[in-house]
Design a protein around this motif. Structure first.
Motif, PDB file in Angstrom:
ATOM      1  N   UNK A 214     -26.023  -5.772 -48.797  1.00  0.00           N
ATOM      2  CA  UNK A 214     -25.266  -4.540 -48.587  1.00  0.00           C
ATOM      3  C   UNK A 214     -24.899  -4.362 -47.113  1.00  0.00           C
ATOM      4  N   UNK A 215     -25.845  -4.634 -46.234  1.00  0.00           N
ATOM      5  CA  UNK A 215     -25.588  -4.501 -44.802  1.00  0.00           C
ATOM      6  C   UNK A 215     -24.497  -5.458 -44.339  1.00  0.00           C
ATOM      7  N   UNK A 216     -24.599  -6.716 -44.769  1.00  0.00           N
ATOM      8  CA  UNK A 216     -23.603  -7.709 -44.366  1.00  0.00           C
ATOM      9  C   UNK A 216     -22.229  -7.333 -44.909  1.00  0.00           C
ATOM     10  N   UNK A 217     -22.170  -6.888 -46.143  1.00  0.00           N
ATOM     11  CA  UNK A 217     -20.886  -6.520 -46.749  1.00  0.00           C
ATOM     12  C   UNK A 217     -20.195  -5.423 -45.942  1.00  0.00           C
ATOM     13  N   UNK A 218     -20.970  -4.457 -45.464  1.00  0.00           N
ATOM     14  CA  UNK A 218     -20.387  -3.357 -44.690  1.00  0.00           C
ATOM     15  C   UNK A 218     -19.996  -3.810 -43.294  1.00  0.00           C
ATOM     16  N   UNK A 219     -20.872  -4.531 -42.625  1.00  0.00           N
ATOM     17  CA  UNK A 219     -20.615  -4.926 -41.240  1.00  0.00           C
ATOM     18  C   UNK A 219     -19.521  -5.984 -41.136  1.00  0.00           C
TER      19      UNK A 219
END
Length: 253
Positions: free
Chosen positions: A210-215
């Motif tokens: 989730x973090x990678x997808x957003x960043x």
């Protein structure tokens, strides 16, 4: 508060040090396919003459004195960049500089004081940096710095690290929305503070994805965790982080 007339940061580097950096960078450049980053080397603006309390008082009450100190730091750094570029600029893509502007709650000195005292000097430093070398600016700043993200974009910061998610208001979606495609985000995939050892590994995997997808939503992302990985981090968490990274990387191919 010491008299700024007695403050003389070095504008130079020993030739021996420059040749050492050049040899290391040349060897790494020729033997690997990796992009190279030079660590914190030049004079930065993290000075505290008179101690932390004395310096903060000067920022508020003696702006001319504070500006003289900061201006001297910028002058020194700009001359050092020329020497560093001559030594390793043809090998390195990035050079790092640091200033921890935030803590877990927000901007330590407050946004107004940063904009009044530091921002003009950072604008001069980073504009001059881009004129003197092709090496990108990797700016390390800990804590909750969401209130200064637009300012850092205006100061021409290229790369921001470490994206400390466990600090207030540092949600990945919010950060990417603010900076858009104007800045490379470096870090923020895995925060040990948010995911203590007792956290289920599958939850770690989902959170990292989730973090990678957003960043990485608009590209311009360098995968890394936040700061160092704690010694108490279980192996299953490390495996989950790397699996999430690999799965997300495959999606972006």
């Amino acid at each position: 508060m010491p008299d700024p007339s007695s403050f003389h940061p070095s504008h130079d580097f020993p030739d021996e040090k420059l040749r050492e950096l050049e040899n290391i960078a040349k060897k790494a450049y020729e033997m690997t396919d990796f992009s190279l980053a030079l660590g914190e080397t030049i004079t930065d603006l993290q000075l505290t003459p008179g101690g932390m309390l004395g310096w903060y008082e000067a920022l508020l009450n003696e702006p001319k004195i504070a500006d003289e100190y900061l201006s001297k730091c910028v002058d020194a750094a700009l001359d050092q960049i020329v020497l560093i570029d001559q030594a390793v600029g043809k090998y390195c893509s990035i050079m790092c500089i640091a200033h921890d502007l935030g803590d877990s709650r927000g901007i330590t000195m407050g946004t107004e004081l940063f904009r009044n005292r530091y921002k003009p000097h950072y604008m001069r430093l980073f504009h001059g940096w881009h004129q003197r070398t092709r090496m990108k600016i990797n700016f390390h700043s800990c804590g909750s710095i969401v209130e200064l993200l637009k300012d850092l974009v205006e100061c021409e910061v290229d790369v921001l690290n470490p994206i400390q998610l466990s600090s207030a208001n540092m949600e990945p979606e919010k950060i990417r929305n603010i900076v858009g495609q104007n800045m490379v985000l470096y870090g923020g995939a895995f925060d040990c503070v948010q995911t203590p050892p007792s956290t289920d590994a599958e939850l770690v995997y989902q959170q990292v994805k989730k973090n990678i997808a957003a960043l990485a939503r608009e590209g311009n992302y360098l995968f890394a965790g936040v700061h160092n990985t704690a010694a108490t981090t279980p192996r299953s968490h490390i495996e989950a982080v790397l699996r999430a990274y690999q799965d997300m990387r495959n999606m972006y191919k």
